[in-house]
Write a protein that holds these residues in place. Structure first.
Motif, PDB file in Angstrom:
ATOM      1  N   LEU A 196      17.806  59.213  31.747  1.00 49.69           N
ATOM      2  CA  LEU A 196      18.767  58.198  31.297  1.00 49.69           C
ATOM      3  C   LEU A 196      19.168  58.472  29.846  1.00 49.69           C
ATOM      4  N   GLU A 197      20.266  57.847  29.411  1.00 43.89           N
ATOM      5  CA  GLU A 197      20.664  57.942  28.005  1.00 43.89           C
ATOM      6  C   GLU A 197      19.648  57.158  27.174  1.00 43.89           C
ATOM      7  N   GLU A 202      20.037  53.431  27.365  1.00 46.10           N
ATOM      8  CA  GLU A 202      19.698  52.943  28.709  1.00 46.10           C
ATOM      9  C   GLU A 202      18.177  52.813  28.860  1.00 46.10           C
ATOM     10  N   LYS A 203      17.466  53.770  28.278  1.00 47.29           N
ATOM     11  CA  LYS A 203      16.002  53.719  28.350  1.00 47.29           C
ATOM     12  C   LYS A 203      15.494  52.466  27.644  1.00 47.29           C
ATOM     13  N   LYS A 247      25.365  46.754  30.685  1.00 46.73           N
ATOM     14  CA  LYS A 247      24.737  48.065  30.493  1.00 46.73           C
ATOM     15  C   LYS A 247      23.415  48.164  31.257  1.00 46.73           C
ATOM     16  N   ALA A 289      22.402  50.775  34.099  1.00 54.66           N
ATOM     17  CA  ALA A 289      21.209  51.614  33.936  1.00 54.66           C
ATOM     18  C   ALA A 289      20.292  51.508  35.155  1.00 54.66           C
ATOM     19  N   LYS A 310      21.772  53.446  37.987  1.00 59.70           N
ATOM     20  CA  LYS A 310      21.614  54.877  37.717  1.00 59.70           C
ATOM     21  C   LYS A 310      20.171  55.323  37.978  1.00 59.70           C
TER      22      LYS A 310
END
Lengths: 167, 198
Positions: free
Chosen positions: A114-115, A118-119, A148, A152, A155
């Motif tokens: 993840l970005e 996002e983490k 967001k 996330a 994803k």
């Protein structure tokens, strides 16, 4: 000074599981995780004076640790041949690989992709922070945090599915 | 798969005992933060610049006339004054970075703008020194014994200066990109992620 240091280290010892989880989310190798762990402890100690006014150590620690992880740079190591293959002890249940370990392995592997932001969102969510609290900690709006976070989570599920694993 | 599964997994994860809590906090140092890496560059450069200033004090050995020595030391004293100001500012910047705590997003913004300001100061300082160097080179060329000043000589000087300036500009920009630019980019990316619109 020594008392302050001991008090700080006692706090760290109590909460090291949280830092450990952050390190596993942000770094994929054991060496990088240990480096990040040291960096987080360093940053926490450096800004320990600013904590005194805070109500809870853990609340303050979350914020500093995550911000540190977000801006952390990996050490430039010599390239080592790495493999996507699962560690042997996890692949073979007879040799100690439990279902829980396997799930955690897939979860962290997916989270690592993840970005950085996002983490942080996923971390706060799993730590049962409300959208309002997540937004405050990350300096974004509540609506932004909600949207967001949903992205996330989707994803993350997708990434776990791509690993050919479902639980 | 439901996210609740992950939640329960997360709650059960105690983190393990892989990570070692340092016993002595004096021994741990930061090395993998953009801010810390920039601090290291500023420190190294600061010492390098001080050494260069001292060494430049001995440069008049290369002067050919009395006039050149006087001109050199006049410009040298201006350079020392300029460097004194800039090095003091760089030192303040170095100290500020050392006390930066990354406990809020605002700190990240502060650091970002502070580094940007430092980069601009670094540029202006380099170019100020460059102008002094060119001034001295002009005096040296024009006052060297046996030098005939004609149009060819002037054209040669202009070309030489243009190439020299270009070289310094390129080197400075490359150096800035290598030392500060990549870390600024990293911080900018993170700020971008935080600010990203819906």
């Amino acid at each position: 000074m020594k008392n302050k240091e001991q008090e700080f280290l006692a706090h760290i010892e109590t909460n090291k599981g949280i830092i450990h989880k952050i390190c596993k989310m942000y770094m994929d190798t054991a060496d990088d995780q240990q480096d990040l762990f040291q960096e987080v402890v360093y940053q926490l100690w450096k800004s320990y004076d600013s904590f005194q006014e805070q109500s809870r150590f853990s609340t303050w620690m979350y914020r500093v640790a995550l911000n540190t992880a977000i801006v952390f740079l990996k050490k430039e190591r010599r390239k080592v041949q790495t493999s996507d293959a699962m560690p042997e002890h996890l692949a073979d249940e007879d040799h100690g690989g439990t279902e829980k370990e396997l799930q955690l392995y897939h979860f962290y592997k997916a989270v690592q992709q993840l970005e950085k932001l996002e983490k942080a969102l996923v971390f706060y969510h799993l730590e049962n922070y409300s959208h309002r609290e997540i937004a405050d900690n990350l300096g974004i709006s509540e609506v932004n945090a909600r949207v967001k976070l949903n992205r996330a989570k989707t994803k993350l599920k997708e990434l776990i599915k791509q690993q050919g694993y479902a639980f | 798969m439901h996210f609740d599964d992950i939640q329960s997994l997360w709650n059960k994860d105690d983190g393990g005992d892989d990570m070692v809590v340092p016993v002595n906090l004096e021994k741990i140092k930061s090395a993998n933060q953009p801010v810390e890496r920039i601090r290291q560059y500023v420190k190294r450069e600061g010492w390098g610049q001080l050494l260069a200033i001292v060494l430049l004090g001995y440069a008049p050995h290369f002067c050919k006339t009395e006039l050149q020595v006087v001109a050199y030391y006049s410009l040298y004293s201006v350079m020392v004054a300029i460097c004194g100001y800039y090095l003091y500012r760089f030192f303040r910047f170095y100290r500020r970075l050392g006390t930066t705590a990354l406990s809020t997003r605002e700190h990240l913004d502060e650091v970002y703008y502070d580094i940007q300001l430092h980069v601009e100061m670094y540029r202006s300082w380099t170019y100020a020194i460059l102008m002094l160097a060119l001034g001295f080179a002009t005096i040296r060329l024009l006052t060297s014994p046996g030098v005939v000043i004609d149009s060819t000589m002037v054209i040669k000087m202009i070309l030489l200066f243009a190439v020299f300036m270009l070289l310094i500009v390129v080197c400075t920009e490359l150096w800035i990109r290598y030392t500060y630019g990549r870390y600024l980019k990293e911080i900018k990316k993170i700020r971008g992620e935080l600010r990203e619109e819906l």
